[in-house]
Design an enzyme around this catalytic site. Sequence first.
Site, PDB file in Angstrom:
ATOM      1  N   TYR A 141       0.808  -1.224   0.000  1.00 41.29           N
ATOM      2  CA  TYR A 141       0.000   0.000   0.000  1.00 41.29           C
ATOM      3  C   TYR A 141       0.840   1.273   0.000  1.00 41.29           C
ATOM      4  CZ  TYR A 141      -4.281  -2.624   0.972  1.00 41.29           C
ATOM      5  OH  TYR A 141      -5.356  -3.475   0.898  1.00 41.29           O
ATOM      6  N   LYS A 193       3.939 -14.352   5.551  1.00 37.21           N
ATOM      7  CA  LYS A 193       4.207 -15.377   4.538  1.00 37.21           C
ATOM      8  C   LYS A 193       5.718 -15.502   4.412  1.00 37.21           C
ATOM      9  CE  LYS A 193       2.973 -18.269   1.303  1.00 37.21           C
ATOM     10  NZ  LYS A 193       2.629 -19.642   1.694  1.00 37.21           N
ATOM     11  N   ASP A 225      -1.685 -18.385   4.430  1.00 36.91           N
ATOM     12  CA  ASP A 225      -2.535 -19.425   3.825  1.00 36.91           C
ATOM     13  C   ASP A 225      -3.087 -20.355   4.905  1.00 36.91           C
ATOM     14  OD1 ASP A 225       0.125 -20.177   4.157  1.00 36.91           O
ATOM     15  OD2 ASP A 225       0.264 -21.349   2.316  1.00 36.91           O
ATOM     16  N   ASP A 249      -5.991  -6.854   5.176  1.00 34.87           N
ATOM     17  CA  ASP A 249      -7.136  -6.513   4.324  1.00 34.87           C
ATOM     18  C   ASP A 249      -7.913  -7.776   3.978  1.00 34.87           C
ATOM     19  OD1 ASP A 249      -8.767  -4.984   2.540  1.00 34.87           O
ATOM     20  OD2 ASP A 249      -7.615  -5.847   0.886  1.00 34.87           O
ATOM     21  N   ASP A 253     -11.795  -9.478   5.660  1.00 34.88           N
ATOM     22  CA  ASP A 253     -13.016  -9.725   4.876  1.00 34.88           C
ATOM     23  C   ASP A 253     -13.510 -11.146   5.139  1.00 34.88           C
ATOM     24  OD1 ASP A 253     -13.110  -7.191   3.775  1.00 34.88           O
ATOM     25  OD2 ASP A 253     -13.403  -7.895   1.717  1.00 34.88           O
TER      26      ASP A 253
HETATM   27  C1  IPM Z   1     -10.304  -1.715   3.326  1.00 32.44           C
HETATM   28  C2  IPM Z   1     -10.473  -1.526   1.859  1.00 32.44           C
HETATM   29  C3  IPM Z   1      -9.355  -0.664   1.326  1.00 32.44           C
HETATM   30  C4  IPM Z   1      -8.057  -1.377   1.613  1.00 32.44           C
HETATM   31  C5  IPM Z   1      -9.492  -0.282  -0.152  1.00 32.44           C
HETATM   32  C6  IPM Z   1     -10.759   0.488  -0.386  1.00 32.44           C
HETATM   33  C7  IPM Z   1      -8.296   0.444  -0.685  1.00 32.44           C
HETATM   34  O1  IPM Z   1     -10.571  -2.744   1.208  1.00 32.44           O
HETATM   35  O2  IPM Z   1     -10.307  -0.722   4.063  1.00 32.44           O
HETATM   36  O3  IPM Z   1     -10.176  -2.859   3.757  1.00 32.44           O
HETATM   37  O4  IPM Z   1      -7.634  -2.246   0.837  1.00 32.44           O
HETATM   38  O5  IPM Z   1      -7.438  -1.067   2.622  1.00 32.44           O
HETATM   39 MG    MG Z   2     -10.646  -4.397   2.523  1.00 35.86          MG
END
Ligand code: IPM
Ligand code: MG
Length: 385
Positions: A141, A193, A225, A249, A253
């Site tokens: 990032y 990793k 993983d 990230d 999710d």
């Molecule tokens: C998050 C989002 C962001 C990230 C995107 C929108 C750039 O997915 O906050 O998790 O990858 O950090």
């Molecule tokens: Mg995200």
Amino acid sequence: MTLKIGVLGGDGIGPEVAREALKVLDTICELRSFSTERIEWPYGADHCMATGGPGKGVVLPATIWNEIKELDAIFLGAIGDPRFEAGYLEFGIVGALRFTLDLYVNLRPIKLYSEDLCPLKGKGVKDLDLLVVRENTEDAYAGIMGHLKKNTPDEVAIQEMIYTRKGVERVIRYAYQKCMERKKNFKLSLVDKANAIRAHDIWRRTFAEVGREFPKVQQDAMYVDACTMWLVKNPESFDTVVTTNLFGDIITDLGAMLQGGLGIAAGGNIHPGKVSMFEPIHGSAPKYKGQNKANPLAAINAMGMLLDHVGRQEEAALVEKAVAGLLSTRRIPSLQAGAMPCDRIGDLVAAEIRTLDGDKPRKPKPAAGKRTLIAVGGRKKTARR
Ligand code: IPM
Ligand code: MG
């Protein structure tokens, strides 16, 4: 006490879910007799389009950084719009806030509030309660990237994963501290990793070294993983996790799905002691924009985290208790978009907070207390008491 916050509703469903989070904040202010002073920023896709569009229009104006200096915290709805190249607004707004304010921790709790929300067979609320500490200012990032011979058959694209000792050490130390505060299993898992990305050795070494300051915490290191596998198979084996920006990230999710979906998961972009930013972890979901269908619980939880960050732990706990109660009793039976109107969920949470606080349940009113609106150069300044 007056809490000064900057609100950036943003794109898609962002403004709708932010409105419900602010409704909850107003309820808390009314019950606990404190006030807020808010700057509501119009930035996002529409504002950029109206001021010249991609490449020319305003994404975040330079003046925002001085405004932020006066604040206690920032609340963000969501950013992202299909009219823009992927990442343009995300990096211009979310990324800019994270990097410029040096918000080096992305704190993402993963907690199940009701068994029926979990897609895993046989797992209950006691099995899913972990805290992910995602590094937030480095890795892929950091923006060290480029294309060579773009749009030719010989194109080369690179994006570097960078890690500094300072960056790795501070987030790892924060994670150990959080693990101590949680008093759960006193176990911190490092997720990297290191077997393929050899540079991750810096994480392994720093993890072990900083760990000496926290002899009570059990150190556990795993590859990403394997982590995704264990999260699904044995989520109860996790307490606190510390990881790189990119892996954080991804695994959060996954974690969000385990707790019922993106409609519930919240995050804090934090620099301890400094102005920090709180947001639902979901995106702007443009297809639901303006339809009152989005689930605002993630935004409401993010507001709870904001309250915690500004020293209002009791009020933060009240928000969480209200959300947990509504989900576990199935008064909010689903987290799916469209299952219940967005504003109705906000009303329910506000009413539940009143009940928990000992106030009589009553019909929620729109805004509490006195309100002044001053238009200041394209943004609104709102004071509420
Ligand atoms: C998050 C989002 C962001 C990230 C995107 C929108 C750039 O997915 O906050 O998790 O990858 O950090
Ligand atoms: Mg995200």
